[in-house]
Design an enzyme around this catalytic site. Structure first.
Site, mmCIF file in Angstrom:
data_model
loop_
_atom_site.group_PDB
_atom_site.id
_atom_site.type_symbol
_atom_site.label_atom_id
_atom_site.label_comp_id
_atom_site.label_asym_id
_atom_site.label_seq_id
_atom_site.Cartn_x
_atom_site.Cartn_y
_atom_site.Cartn_z
ATOM 1 N N GLY A 12 0.858 -1.193 0.000
ATOM 2 C CA GLY A 12 0.000 0.000 0.000
ATOM 3 C C GLY A 12 0.893 1.241 0.000
ATOM 4 O O GLY A 12 0.543 2.290 0.539
ATOM 5 N N LEU A 59 -2.762 -6.699 -4.155
ATOM 6 C CA LEU A 59 -2.430 -7.403 -2.905
ATOM 7 C C LEU A 59 -3.605 -8.213 -2.346
ATOM 8 O O LEU A 59 -3.441 -8.936 -1.370
ATOM 9 C CB LEU A 59 -1.922 -6.396 -1.865
ATOM 10 C CG LEU A 59 -0.539 -5.803 -2.204
ATOM 11 C CD1 LEU A 59 -0.328 -4.473 -1.487
ATOM 12 C CD2 LEU A 59 0.574 -6.779 -1.859
ATOM 13 N N ASN A 80 1.342 -2.515 5.205
ATOM 14 C CA ASN A 80 0.608 -1.257 5.413
ATOM 15 C C ASN A 80 -0.690 -1.187 4.614
ATOM 16 O O ASN A 80 -1.552 -0.371 4.911
ATOM 17 C CB ASN A 80 1.547 -0.096 5.010
ATOM 18 C CG ASN A 80 0.830 1.224 4.865
ATOM 19 O OD1 ASN A 80 0.406 1.813 5.843
ATOM 20 N ND2 ASN A 80 0.675 1.694 3.624
ATOM 21 N N SER A 139 -4.949 -0.565 13.489
ATOM 22 C CA SER A 139 -5.770 0.647 13.625
ATOM 23 C C SER A 139 -6.326 0.773 15.035
ATOM 24 O O SER A 139 -6.574 -0.240 15.705
ATOM 25 C CB SER A 139 -6.963 0.587 12.664
ATOM 26 O OG SER A 139 -7.840 1.675 12.898
ATOM 27 N N TYR A 153 -13.731 -4.219 8.437
ATOM 28 C CA TYR A 153 -12.461 -3.498 8.647
ATOM 29 C C TYR A 153 -11.963 -3.692 10.078
ATOM 30 O O TYR A 153 -10.803 -4.045 10.316
ATOM 31 C CB TYR A 153 -12.665 -2.015 8.344
ATOM 32 C CG TYR A 153 -11.420 -1.169 8.556
ATOM 33 C CD1 TYR A 153 -10.412 -1.131 7.605
ATOM 34 C CD2 TYR A 153 -11.251 -0.411 9.719
ATOM 35 C CE1 TYR A 153 -9.267 -0.356 7.787
ATOM 36 C CE2 TYR A 153 -10.111 0.367 9.916
ATOM 37 C CZ TYR A 153 -9.132 0.386 8.951
ATOM 38 O OH TYR A 153 -7.998 1.158 9.145
ATOM 39 N N THR A 155 -12.694 -5.956 12.255
ATOM 40 C CA THR A 155 -12.298 -7.352 12.483
ATOM 41 C C THR A 155 -10.929 -7.625 11.878
ATOM 42 O O THR A 155 -10.077 -8.289 12.494
ATOM 43 C CB THR A 155 -13.345 -8.302 11.848
ATOM 44 O OG1 THR A 155 -14.633 -7.953 12.354
ATOM 45 C CG2 THR A 155 -13.053 -9.752 12.160
ATOM 46 N N LYS A 157 -8.492 -5.595 11.418
ATOM 47 C CA LYS A 157 -7.414 -4.939 12.163
ATOM 48 C C LYS A 157 -7.145 -5.660 13.484
ATOM 49 O O LYS A 157 -6.001 -5.723 13.949
ATOM 50 C CB LYS A 157 -7.755 -3.463 12.392
ATOM 51 C CG LYS A 157 -7.771 -2.654 11.101
ATOM 52 C CD LYS A 157 -6.455 -2.773 10.345
ATOM 53 C CE LYS A 157 -6.344 -1.854 9.153
ATOM 54 N NZ LYS A 157 -5.054 -1.983 8.451
ATOM 55 N N ILE A 186 -5.935 9.657 10.678
ATOM 56 C CA ILE A 186 -4.841 10.289 9.936
ATOM 57 C C ILE A 186 -5.407 10.838 8.632
ATOM 58 O O ILE A 186 -6.173 10.149 7.950
ATOM 59 C CB ILE A 186 -3.721 9.254 9.609
ATOM 60 C CG1 ILE A 186 -3.341 8.425 10.847
ATOM 61 C CG2 ILE A 186 -2.506 9.946 9.006
ATOM 62 C CD1 ILE A 186 -2.742 9.173 12.001
HETATM 63 N N1 LIG Z 1 -5.851 7.032 7.551
HETATM 64 C C1 LIG Z 1 -6.275 6.657 8.739
HETATM 65 O O1 LIG Z 1 -6.975 7.380 9.466
HETATM 66 C C2 LIG Z 1 -5.915 5.296 9.257
HETATM 67 C C3 LIG Z 1 -6.282 4.982 10.588
HETATM 68 C C4 LIG Z 1 -5.953 3.737 11.089
HETATM 69 C C5 LIG Z 1 -5.275 2.829 10.293
HETATM 70 N N2 LIG Z 1 -4.952 3.143 9.011
HETATM 71 C C6 LIG Z 1 -4.258 2.138 8.219
HETATM 72 O O2 LIG Z 1 -3.083 2.677 7.658
HETATM 73 C C7 LIG Z 1 -2.775 1.971 6.445
HETATM 74 C C8 LIG Z 1 -2.512 2.969 5.321
HETATM 75 O O3 LIG Z 1 -3.707 3.704 5.121
HETATM 76 P P1 LIG Z 1 -3.762 5.126 4.397
HETATM 77 O O4 LIG Z 1 -4.545 6.013 5.275
HETATM 78 O O5 LIG Z 1 -2.417 5.533 3.914
HETATM 79 O O6 LIG Z 1 -4.713 4.730 3.188
HETATM 80 P P2 LIG Z 1 -4.637 5.106 1.644
HETATM 81 O O7 LIG Z 1 -5.982 4.773 1.115
HETATM 82 O O8 LIG Z 1 -4.099 6.465 1.456
HETATM 83 O O9 LIG Z 1 -3.554 4.063 1.096
HETATM 84 C C9 LIG Z 1 -3.820 2.709 0.909
HETATM 85 C C10 LIG Z 1 -3.073 2.263 -0.334
HETATM 86 O O10 LIG Z 1 -3.341 0.861 -0.509
HETATM 87 C C11 LIG Z 1 -3.546 0.635 -1.890
HETATM 88 N N3 LIG Z 1 -4.356 -0.548 -2.079
HETATM 89 C C12 LIG Z 1 -5.649 -0.748 -1.703
HETATM 90 N N4 LIG Z 1 -6.054 -1.974 -2.094
HETATM 91 C C13 LIG Z 1 -5.007 -2.567 -2.702
HETATM 92 C C14 LIG Z 1 -4.790 -3.829 -3.322
HETATM 93 N N5 LIG Z 1 -5.763 -4.751 -3.401
HETATM 94 N N6 LIG Z 1 -3.575 -4.084 -3.848
HETATM 95 C C15 LIG Z 1 -2.589 -3.177 -3.792
HETATM 96 N N7 LIG Z 1 -2.728 -1.952 -3.237
HETATM 97 C C16 LIG Z 1 -3.919 -1.661 -2.701
HETATM 98 C C17 LIG Z 1 -4.245 1.883 -2.414
HETATM 99 O O11 LIG Z 1 -4.077 2.001 -3.814
HETATM 100 C C18 LIG Z 1 -3.542 2.957 -1.616
HETATM 101 O O12 LIG Z 1 -2.420 3.484 -2.313
HETATM 102 C C19 LIG Z 1 -3.972 1.045 6.187
HETATM 103 O O13 LIG Z 1 -3.679 -0.258 6.640
HETATM 104 C C20 LIG Z 1 -5.070 1.638 7.036
HETATM 105 O O14 LIG Z 1 -6.044 0.704 7.407
HETATM 106 C C21 LIG Z 1 -5.247 4.356 8.474
#
Ligand SMILES: NC(=O)c1ccc[n+]([C@@H]2O[C@H](COP(=O)([O-])OP(=O)(O)OC[C@H]3O[C@@H](n4cnc5c(N)ncnc54)[C@H](O)[C@@H]3O)[C@@H](O)[C@H]2O)c1
Length: 247
Positions: A12, A59, A80, A139, A153, A155, A157, A186
């Site tokens: 990601g 992925l 990630n 998360s 989601y 579950t 995490k 974030i």
């Molecule tokens: N942003 C938040 O508030 C937050 C909070 C808690 C946890 N998280 C976790 O942090 C991590 C990163 O999140 P983010 O906020 O940068 O999200 P984001 O949506 O900006 O980035 C996620 C990336 O994953 C890629 N992706 C999605 N499905 C895919 C697949 N099948 N194959 C390949 N790539 C794929 C997307 O293209 C994207 O570039 C995630 O695991 C998310 O659950 C984020």
């Protein structure tokens, strides 16, 4: 602060948090592979920084991971990738009673199974070298049940936290440390599908008084991969400005 190993794989890696982590690890002198289904957002970073490479991979697909990532095993793996679908094609909120098995399975494949499969890609290299660092991005939703996130989601995490603990115990004798980060809210593309007012309504509940930014998470990932964290494994670090401070 010293960071061992030469190479880093970030899944990601072209999303909000992934890109920032890629930038920081490259600045620390590592060769970084950003793995993503949509590599366009990483193109500019890779152009300006020869240490960064983008690899396109779905992925959620075991066969795509096997075929595409076999040659990219790294010393440091940041699991990630994550998706948090909240609305169906008609714009209705996904509820547990409306969720289809396909919706459930897609989230599990992306958020959980890819962590297992990408770990399997990297473990032989890490075991050979008796060095490895794995950081799994979970998360705060796993702690509190999520505010807007649907049940698949949350579950997924919680599963990442169990995966982290089990893998940490198994791999510590091989010099491989495994930790998780629980980001709070974030500001990234992931949170943009929630109306701005809803995100802002969360701010009064955040003692630090602001939403998080990708660098808040990337800094902690770097720390967990450094010698400063050499005695840490099996932990989940809460990075949320105080939004969750429970046990
Ligand atoms: N942003 C938040 O508030 C937050 C909070 C808690 C946890 N998280 C976790 O942090 C991590 C990163 O999140 P983010 O906020 O940068 O999200 P984001 O949506 O900006 O980035 C996620 C990336 O994953 C890629 N992706 C999605 N499905 C895919 C697949 N099948 N194959 C390949 N790539 C794929 C997307 O293209 C994207 O570039 C995630 O695991 C998310 O659950 C984020």
């Amino acid at each position: 602060m010293e960071i061992g190993g030469k190479s880093v794989m970030i899944t990601g890696g072209c999303g909000g948090i992934g890109l920032e982590m890629g930038r920081l690890f490259a600045e620390a002198g590592k060769d970084v592979v950003l793995v993503d289904a949509n590599i366009e957002p990483g193109a500019a970073l890779a152009r300006d920084n020869k240490r960064i490479k983008c690899v396109r991979c779905d992925l959620s697909s075991a066969s795509d991971i096997e075929q595409t990532l076999g040659g990219h095993a790294a010393d440091i793996l940041i699991n990630n990738v994550g998706i948090s679908p909240k609305f169906d094609a008609d714009g209705n909120r996904i509820r547990t009673w409306t969720m289809t098995i396909d919706q459930w399975n897609t989230v599990m494949a992306t958020n959980v199974t890819s962590f297992f499969l990408c770990t399997k890609v990297c473990l032989p290299r890490m075991m050979d070298r008796k060095f490895g660092r794995i950081v799994n991005i979970a998360s705060y939703a796993a702690r509190i049940g999520g505010y807007q996130a649907a049940v698949h989601y949350t579950t997924s995490k919680a599963a990442v936290l169990g995966f982290t603990k089990s893998l940490a115990r198994e791999m510590a004798p091989y010099g491989i440390l495994v930790n998780a980060i629980n980001p709070g809210r974030i500001e990234t593309p992931m949170t943009r599908d929630v109306p701005k007012e809803l995100s802002e309504a969360l701010i009064p509940q955040i003692p630090a008084g602001r939403l998080g930014v990708p660098k808040d998470i990337a800094n902690v990932a770097l720390f967990l991969c450094s010698d400063l964290a050499d005695y840490m494994t099996g932990t989940a670090v809460e990075v949320n400005g105080g939004l969750y401070v429970g046990p």
